[in-house]
Design a protein around this motif. Structure first.
Motif, mmCIF file in Angstrom:
data_model
loop_
_atom_site.group_PDB
_atom_site.id
_atom_site.type_symbol
_atom_site.label_atom_id
_atom_site.label_comp_id
_atom_site.label_asym_id
_atom_site.label_seq_id
_atom_site.Cartn_x
_atom_site.Cartn_y
_atom_site.Cartn_z
ATOM 1 N N ARG A 635 0.809 -1.211 0.000
ATOM 2 C CA ARG A 635 0.000 0.000 0.000
ATOM 3 C C ARG A 635 0.844 1.262 0.000
ATOM 4 N NH1 ARG A 635 -3.786 -2.876 3.302
ATOM 5 N NH2 ARG A 635 -5.627 -3.230 2.032
ATOM 6 N N THR A 636 2.019 1.186 0.613
ATOM 7 C CA THR A 636 2.808 2.418 0.717
ATOM 8 C C THR A 636 3.207 2.982 -0.646
ATOM 9 O OG1 THR A 636 3.608 1.664 2.840
ATOM 10 C CG2 THR A 636 4.827 3.437 1.789
ATOM 11 N N LEU A 638 1.843 2.343 -3.460
ATOM 12 C CA LEU A 638 0.588 2.659 -4.145
ATOM 13 C C LEU A 638 0.063 4.008 -3.685
ATOM 14 C CD1 LEU A 638 -1.344 -0.723 -4.169
ATOM 15 C CD2 LEU A 638 -0.533 0.574 -6.132
ATOM 16 N N ALA A 639 0.197 4.263 -2.398
ATOM 17 C CA ALA A 639 -0.279 5.545 -1.879
ATOM 18 C C ALA A 639 0.467 6.688 -2.533
ATOM 19 C CB ALA A 639 -0.100 5.583 -0.365
ATOM 20 N N GLY A 640 1.789 6.497 -2.672
ATOM 21 C CA GLY A 640 2.579 7.541 -3.294
ATOM 22 C C GLY A 640 2.153 7.777 -4.734
ATOM 23 N N LYS A 642 -0.766 6.991 -6.144
ATOM 24 C CA LYS A 642 -2.123 7.544 -6.199
ATOM 25 C C LYS A 642 -2.118 9.015 -5.845
ATOM 26 C CE LYS A 642 -6.769 7.180 -5.702
ATOM 27 N NZ LYS A 642 -7.778 6.611 -6.530
ATOM 28 N N ALA A 643 -1.373 9.350 -4.794
ATOM 29 C CA ALA A 643 -1.338 10.751 -4.375
ATOM 30 C C ALA A 643 -0.801 11.616 -5.511
ATOM 31 C CB ALA A 643 -0.468 10.917 -3.126
ATOM 32 N N SER A 644 0.267 11.139 -6.152
ATOM 33 C CA SER A 644 0.877 11.948 -7.204
ATOM 34 C C SER A 644 -0.042 12.065 -8.405
ATOM 35 C CB SER A 644 2.208 11.331 -7.636
ATOM 36 O OG SER A 644 3.067 11.236 -6.539
ATOM 37 N N SER A 646 -3.278 11.577 -8.622
ATOM 38 C CA SER A 646 -4.531 12.292 -8.375
ATOM 39 C C SER A 646 -4.259 13.787 -8.242
ATOM 40 C CB SER A 646 -5.244 11.741 -7.140
ATOM 41 O OG SER A 646 -4.428 11.873 -5.996
ATOM 42 N N SER A 647 -3.057 14.096 -7.776
ATOM 43 C CA SER A 647 -2.702 15.518 -7.742
ATOM 44 C C SER A 647 -2.635 16.088 -9.142
ATOM 45 C CB SER A 647 -1.345 15.719 -7.065
ATOM 46 O OG SER A 647 -1.338 15.143 -5.795
ATOM 47 N N GLN A 650 -6.157 16.605 -10.864
ATOM 48 C CA GLN A 650 -7.262 17.400 -10.354
ATOM 49 C C GLN A 650 -7.405 18.693 -11.157
ATOM 50 O OE1 GLN A 650 -6.418 18.529 -6.278
ATOM 51 N NE2 GLN A 650 -4.240 18.327 -6.746
ATOM 52 N N PHE A 663 6.246 15.072 -9.593
ATOM 53 C CA PHE A 663 5.202 14.064 -9.448
ATOM 54 C C PHE A 663 5.504 12.850 -10.327
ATOM 55 C CE2 PHE A 663 2.551 15.796 -6.467
ATOM 56 C CZ PHE A 663 2.072 17.081 -6.759
ATOM 57 N N ILE A 666 8.165 10.770 -8.832
ATOM 58 C CA ILE A 666 7.682 9.972 -7.707
ATOM 59 C C ILE A 666 6.927 8.752 -8.223
ATOM 60 C CG2 ILE A 666 6.075 9.909 -5.763
ATOM 61 C CD1 ILE A 666 6.750 12.806 -5.222
ATOM 62 N N GLU A 670 8.078 5.001 -7.304
ATOM 63 C CA GLU A 670 7.218 4.156 -6.490
ATOM 64 C C GLU A 670 6.745 2.947 -7.286
ATOM 65 O OE1 GLU A 670 6.554 4.929 -2.916
ATOM 66 O OE2 GLU A 670 8.397 5.743 -3.744
#
Lengths: 848, 131
Positions: A635-636, A638-640, A642-644, A646-647, A650, A663, A666, A670
Motif C-alpha cells: 500500500r505504501t 501505491l499511496a505515493g 495515487k497521491a501523485s 490524483s494531484s 485534479q 510528481f 515519484i 514508487e
C-alpha cells in the motif's frame, strides 16, 4: 660504539602468522628499548606500510638511507648493505627477511644480506612471516591458495638465537583489518578479503605456533590430511580391548586408548557373554567399564559365544582390528592347565593381528576379590566328553582288576555300587553317552567277572539277575538325569545371555541411538559379516525397488533375497544379515531384537512427523507475517503513486513544470519499488513452496550485474561497478543471480546514507569468484547478522525496511549451490559477499 | 491563511501533500517523527494536523493522545494498515477522521476542508469582554 670484531652477530627474529600482527612494530620497539639501554641501533630497512602505529615506533631511530635502483624502468629502494657495513652499528633492524632483492643488488635475497651483517659481528633483529618458510611452502599454498614466491630456508630462521612469535588471534586481526589499521579500505579487494578469512588466519596461526614448538612433522601429517590427502587406513590402529568386568579392566581400557591415540586410531571394546553360564563378575562393573570406554571415544560391542577366545578373534576380524589388548591371565595355574589360557588361544588364532598382553595392576582389594570361577560342567563340551570317555575306558578295566583281586572280601553289591559310582563320575565329567557306556560296561563286567558262573555271561541266580537289572536301570537313569541337569543349566545360561543382549539393545534404543548404530550392534551380536536395513521404494508398475537405509560391516547384499537371514521390520522395511546362516538357537533372539527395532523405527517415523507438523506451523506463522507485511508494503508505494497521479489530474490547480516533473518522478520510483516488491513476494513464495527450478549454466558476472542495476531504476545511478570484463564465468542461474544482486544492491542503497558510495565488485579467489556489494553505511552488529536473513523480522511498519531481500538472496543462492556471508566493511559499513564457483571448477568432494 | 502540519516519514507522500497544500494556499509544516510532530505542533499551532500512523519511534496513537492533552486541533489520520482495531483505537484516542492509503488527493483535501470548517466556528465565537 662499534661492534666487536671476530665474533658472529646474533640474530633475533619476530615470526608472525599473517601481515598486520605487529612484527615490524615489535622489531622497532625492541630497537628503541635497546637503544635506551645504551646500544647502538640503526634501522637498516623498515617499512611502515602506512600503518600509523608502526610509523610512530620508527620515530627518531637512526635510519640508514636506502639505496635507489632502477630496474626495467622502475624505481626501487633496497637496503644499502654497504652503508650499513660501513656504519658498523651494534644492532641493525632489518625488516622482511624473506624479501627478494632487485637484480643489481649484491645478493639475491635479503637473508643473504643479513648473513653478511652477522658475519661482520653485527647483531640483527628481523621479521618474517610463517608462509615464507620454505619447508611450509606447500602447506601454506594449500591453506591460503596463494603460492609464496619469497621464501627463506628454514635453517636461517632456526639458527637464530631467539625466535619470538608475534601472536594475535584471528578475531583480533580481523578487527584490526575492519578498522582499517592494516590496509586502507580501497586496497582490500576480493583476494585480500579472502586471505583474511578467519579460517585461513586460524590455520596459519596454528601452523606458526606448531613450527615454533618444533612439532611440525607429525602435526604436518594432520594438515596434509585435512587438506585432502587421506591416509590409507592400515596405518591407523584399530584396537580391540576385551572388557571382562573384572577389576583392572579400566587400566586395560586406558592403555588401549593410548595405543589407539598414538596413531589417531579407533578403539573397540568387546564384552563376551559366555553362553555356558561362566560368569566373571557383576554386570555393574561391565557397565561402568563400558562408560569409561565410550568416554574415551571407543565403541562397545556385546557378543554371545561359548568360547571367549574364538569370539574375540571373530570380532577382531569382523572389525578389521589391528591390535587386541588383553589383560594378563587371572586364572590359577591349575585352571589354565585344565581349561586352557584364553590368552594363548587368542595368540594362536590371531594371525596378523597383534596381541598386547597387559599386566593388570593389582590392588589389595583385587587380590582379595579375585573372582571365583564356578566350575559348571557342560555336558556338551567336546573336551569334557573326551575326558568322560577316557575315564570310562581307563576306569573300568582298572576297577575290575582291583576288584577281581579282592574277590574274597568284596561281593556283588559292593561291586555294582562301585561301578555305579564310576558311572556317576563319568556322567558328571563327560555327559550321558560315556556314562551310559560305563554303566553298560560295568553291567557286562560284573556279569562276567563277579557273578556265578564266573567268566561267563550267563547268570545262575534269579536274585542276582534282579540286582544286575536294577543296577542297569538305576545307573542308566542316573546318567540320563545328570546329563539333563547339565543341559538345563546350559539352557538357563543361554537364556540369561540372550536377555542380557536384549537389555543392552533396548538400552541403546532407549538412548535414541541412530539407526546405523543399531544395525552395527545387531551385526556384532550375531557375528555376521554385514547387517543391513532395506527400505522398499514403490515404483508404479513394478514390485518396488529396494534401497539400503542403513548398513554396517562389509558391503551389503544387492537385495534382501541375497542375504543369509531376513526379517521384516515394518511394511516396507527388511533387516538382513549376511555372513553365515543363523543358528537355530539364535532365531528367538533375532525375532525379539527385530521386534524392538521395528518399534524404534516406528517411533522415529512418528518423531519425524511431529517435526514436520511443527515445520508446517512455522510456515503458517510465516504466511501470517507475510500477509501483514504485504498489506503495508504494497500500500505504501501505491499511496505515493495515487497521491501523485490524483494531484496531477485534479482540475483547478496549475502545476509548474518542475512540480509536474517531480510528481512524475515519484510515480516512476514508487512503481519501480512496487514492482520490486511484487517480484520479491513471488520469489519468496516460490522459495517457500520449493518451486524454485534452477537452470545452471556459465554466467558472466559483469552482464548480470549491469542487468540487475538497470532493473533498479534511477536509484541505482550512484552505484559504482568494479568488475573486470575478463573475469571467468561462474556456474549459476542467470535470472536468479540477477535477483540476488538486485536485492543486495537494493539493501545497500537502503542502508547507506544517500551521500555515501555503494560499490559492486567481483574478483577471483581460490575457491571461485567473490562478488562483493559494499556499502559505507552504519553496518550491522555481528550478532544481528543472522537475523537479517529471516524474512520480515521487523515488527513495526515504519520505513522502507529490509524485509525480504536477504532472505530471498540466500534462498536462491542455496538453490544454486553458492553461499553468502556478511562482513564488516573496513572503515564502517556492511559488505555482502557472494561466493560462486567458476564454471571450469570441479566441485571439491568432501568440502563443507 | 490556514496552517497544516503534516507528520509522515514517507518521502513520496510528504512531497505530494506538501505541493498540493501549498498550491491551495495553505501553509505547511513538516515533521518526520512523532516527537518532531508534537514539538512542531506546540511551536507552530497548526489549524489542522495530518498524521501517519506508521511512524518510527513514537506510535501514532501516542501522538494523538499527546496532542489532545492540550489542543482540540482537527487531526486526520493516514494509514496503510487496514486493521479495524487500529482505526477504532485512533478515533477513540481523539482523531477526527481516518483516511486509508492509498487515497485520492482530491478526497483528502475535501476532508481537510471539512475538518477545518468544523473547528472554525469555535474560534469565531464573539469574545465577550467584561470589564
Amino acid at each position: 660504539m662499534a661492534a666487536p670484531a671476530g665474533r658472529r652477530g646474533s640474530l633475533r627474529i619476530y615470526l608472525g602468522a599473517a601481515p598486520g600482527v605487529g612484527k615490524t612494530f615489535a622489531m622497532l620497539n625492541e630497537g628503541r628499548r635497546r637503544r635506551e639501554r645504551g646500544s647502538d641501533v640503526v634501522v637498516a630497512y623498515a617499512v611502515s606500510h602506512g600503518r600509523a602505529k608502526t610509523a610512530e615506533q620508527l620515530g627518531d631511530l637512526e635510519v640508514v638511507p636506502r639505496r635507489r635502483l632502477v630496474h626495467q624502468g622502475a624505481d626501487f629502494e633496497e637496503m644499502d648493505l654497504t652503508a650499513v657495513l660501513a656504519r658498523r652499528p651494534e644492532i641493525a633492524l632489518v625488516d622482511e627477511l624473506a624479501h627478494t632483492n632487485v637484480p643489481g643488488s649484491r645478493h639475491e635475497k635479503r637473508w643473504e644480506d643479513v648473513e653478511a651483517l652477522l658475519a661482520e659481528g653485527i647483531d640483527v633483529v628481523s621479521t618474517v612471516n610463517i608462509q615464507h618458510l620454505e619447508s611450509l611452502n606447500d602447506v601454506v599454498d594449500r591453506i591460503t591458495g596463494v603460492r609464496q614466491r619469497e621464501t627463506v630456508p628454514d635453517h636461517v630462521v632456526r639458527s637464530a638465537e631467539q625466535v619470538e612469535l608475534v601472536d594475535m588471534t584471528p578475531e583480533a586481526l580481523r578487527r584490526r583489518m575492519a578498522h582499517g589499521n592494516i590496509y586502507a579500505p580501497e586496497k582490500i579487494d576480493a583476494a585480500l578479503g579472502n586471505y583474511f578469512r578467519a579460517g585461513n588466519l586460524g590455520a596459519l596461526r596454528e601452523l606458526a605456533l606448531l613450527w615454533v614448538a618444533d612439532r611440525v612433522d607429525d602435526a604436518l601429517e594432520e594438515y596434509r590430511e585435512r587438506h585432502g590427502i587421506t591416509d590409507t587406513w592400515e596405518l591407523r590402529e584399530r584396537v580391540l580391548v576385551a572388557v571382562t568386568g573384572a577389576p583392572g579392566t579400566e587400566h586395560l581400557i586406558r592403555r588401549a586408548s593410548r595405543i589407539a591415540q598414538r596413531t589417531r586410531g579407533e578403539m573397540i571394546g568387546v564384552h563376551v557373554t559366555a553362553d555356558s553360564g561362566l560368569t566373571s563378575a557383576a554386570g555393574d562393573l561391565v557397565q561402568a567399564q563400558r562408560r569409561l570406554l565410550e568416554e574415551l571415544g571407543g565403541e562397545f560391542r556385546e557378543v554371545v559365544a561359548s568360547d571367549v577366545s574364538v569370539a574375540l578373534i571373530d570380532v577382531a576380524r569382523a572389525e578389521n582390528a589391528t591390535q587386541i589388548v588383553l589383560g594378563a591371565s587371572r586364572r590359577s595355574r591349575l585352571q589354565r592347565l585344565t581349561q586352557g589360557s584364553i590368552i594363548s588361544r587368542v595368540i594362536a588364532r590371531a594371525g596378523p593381528i597383534d596381541v598386547h598382553v597387559i599386566s593388570a595392576e593389582s590392588t589389595e582389594e583385587e587380590r582379595q576379590a579375585l573372582p571365583l570361577r564356578r566350575r559348571v560342567l557342560t555336558p556338551v563340551s567336546p573336551a569334557r566328553q573326551a575326558w568322560g570317555w577316557g575315564l570310562a575306558v581307563a576306569g573300568l578295566p582298572l576297577m575290575t582288576l582291583a576288584l577281581a583281586n579282592l574277590r574274597q572280601d568284596v561281593h556283588l553289591p559292593t561291586v555294582l555300587l562301585l561301578y555305579l559310582g564310576l558311572g556317576m563320575t563319568v556322567a558328571l565329567v563327560g555327559g550321558a553317552f560315556p556314562a551310559l557306556a560305563t554303566v553298560v560296561g560295568g553291567f557286562l563286567l560284573a556279569d562276567y567277572y563277579f557273578t556265578e558262573p564266573l567268566y561267563d555271561l550267563k547268570i545262575g541266580n534269579t536274585e542276582v539277575v534282579v540286582s544286575l537289572v536294577v543296577y542297569l536301570l538305576a545307573a542308566g537313569l542316573v546318567a540320563v538325569l545328570v546329563d539333563r541337569l547339565g543341559r538345563t543349566r546350559l539352557q538357563a545360561g543361554r537364556s540369561r545371555a540372550e536377555a542380557e543382549a536384549m537389555a543392552a539393545l533396548a538400552g541403546s534404543l532407549a538412548e535414541a541411538e541412530a539407526l546405523p548404530g543399531l544395525v552395527a550392534h545387531l551385526r556384532a551380536t550375531f557375528g555376521m559379516r554385514n547387517a543391513a536395513l532395506f527400505r522398499r521404494e514403490h515404483v508404479p508398475g513394478t514390485d518396488g525397488r529396494w534401497l539400503v537405509e542403513a548398513t554396517a560391516g562389509g558391503p551389503p547384499p544387492v537385495e534382501p533375497r541375497a542375504a543369509d537371514v531376513t526379517r521384516d521390520i515394518g511394511p516396507d522395511l527388511v533387516l538382513t544379515l549376511s555372513g553365515r546362516p543363523l543358528q537355530a538357537a539364535d532365531e528367538g533372539v533375532l525375532s525379539a531384537l527385530a521386534g524392538q527395532l521395528a518399534t524404534a523405527v516406528e517411533a522415529r517415523r512418528l518423531q519425524a512427523q511431529a517435526g514436520r507438523a511443527s515445520e508446517l506451523a512455522a510456515a503458517n506463522d510465516l504466511r501470517g507475517a507475510l500477509l501483514q507485511a504485504v498489506s503495508h508494503d504494497l500500500r505504501t508505494p501505491l499511496a505515493g503513486i495515487k497521491a501523485s497521479i490524483s494531484s496531477l489530474r485534479q482540475r483547478g490547480i496549475t502545476w509548474t513544470p518542475e512540480q509536474v516533473a517531480e510528481f512524475q518522478r515519484i510515480i516512476e520510483e514508487e512503481t519501480d519499488r512496487l514492482d520490486n516488491l511484487v517480484e520479491n513476494l513471488l520469489d519468496m513464495s516460490r522459495l517457500q513452496s520449493g518451486a524454485v527450478r534452477t537452470q545452471l549454466g556459465p554466467v558472466t558476472i559483469d552482464g548480470v550485474v549491469l542487468t540487475a542495476l538497470a532493473g533498479l531504476g534511477p536509484r541505482a545511478e550512484r552505484v559504482t561497478v568494479d568488475v573486470a570484463e575478463d573475469l571467468p564465468p561462474v556456474v549459476a542461474d542467470r535470472a536468479l543471480l540477477e535477483r540476488v544482486i538486485a536485492n543486495l544492491v537494493d539493501n545497500a542503497l537502503k542502508l547507506a546514507p544517500p551521500d555515501t558510495p555503494v560499490r559492486v565488485e567481483a574478483g577471483e579467489v581460490p575457491e571461485g569468484i567473490d562478488v562483493r556489494v559494499v556499502d559505507r553505511g552504519p553496518g550491522v552488529d555481528p550478532h544481528d547478522r543472522d537475523q537479517l536473513f529471516e524474512p520480515f523480522q521487523r515488527t513495526t511498519d515504519h520505513g522502507t525496511g529490509v524485509g525480504l531481500g536477504l532472505a530471498i538472496a540466500r534462498g536462491f543462492l542455496d538453490a544454486m549451490g553458492a553461499e553468502i556471508v556478511l562482513e564488516d566493511t573496513p572503515g564502517g559499513g556492511l559488505t555482502a559477499v557472494v561466493r560462486l564457483r567458476r564454471s571450469d571448477q570441479r566441485v571439491p568432494v568432501g568440502r563443507r | 491563511m490556514a496552517r497544516v502540519l503534516v507528520v509522515d516519514d514517507e518521502e513520496a507522500i510528504v512531497r505530494a501533500l506538501s505541493a498540493n497544500l501549498k498550491a491551495r494556499g495553505y501553509e505547511v509544516d513538516l515533521a518526520a517523527t512523532g516527537e518532531q510532530g508534537l514539538d512542531m505542533a506546540a511551536r507552530r499551532h497548526p489549524d489542522a494536523v495530518i498524521l501517519d500512523l506508521g511512524l518510527p519511534g513514537m506510535d501514532g496513537q501516542e501522538v494523538v493522545r499527546g496532542l489532545r492533552g492540550w489542543t482540540r486541533v482537527p487531526i486526520i489520520i493516514l494509514s496503510a494498515r487496514a486493521d479495524e482495531g487500529e482505526k477504532v483505537a485512533a478515533l477513540d484516542a481523539g482523531a477526527d477522521d481516518y483516511v486509508a492509503k492509498p487515497f485520492g488527493m482530491v478526497e483528502l483535501m475535501a476532508r481537510l476542508r471539512a475538518a477545518v470548517r468544523r473547528a472554525a466556528p469555535a474560534e469565531e465565537q464573539p469574545r465577550v469582554e467584561t470589564e
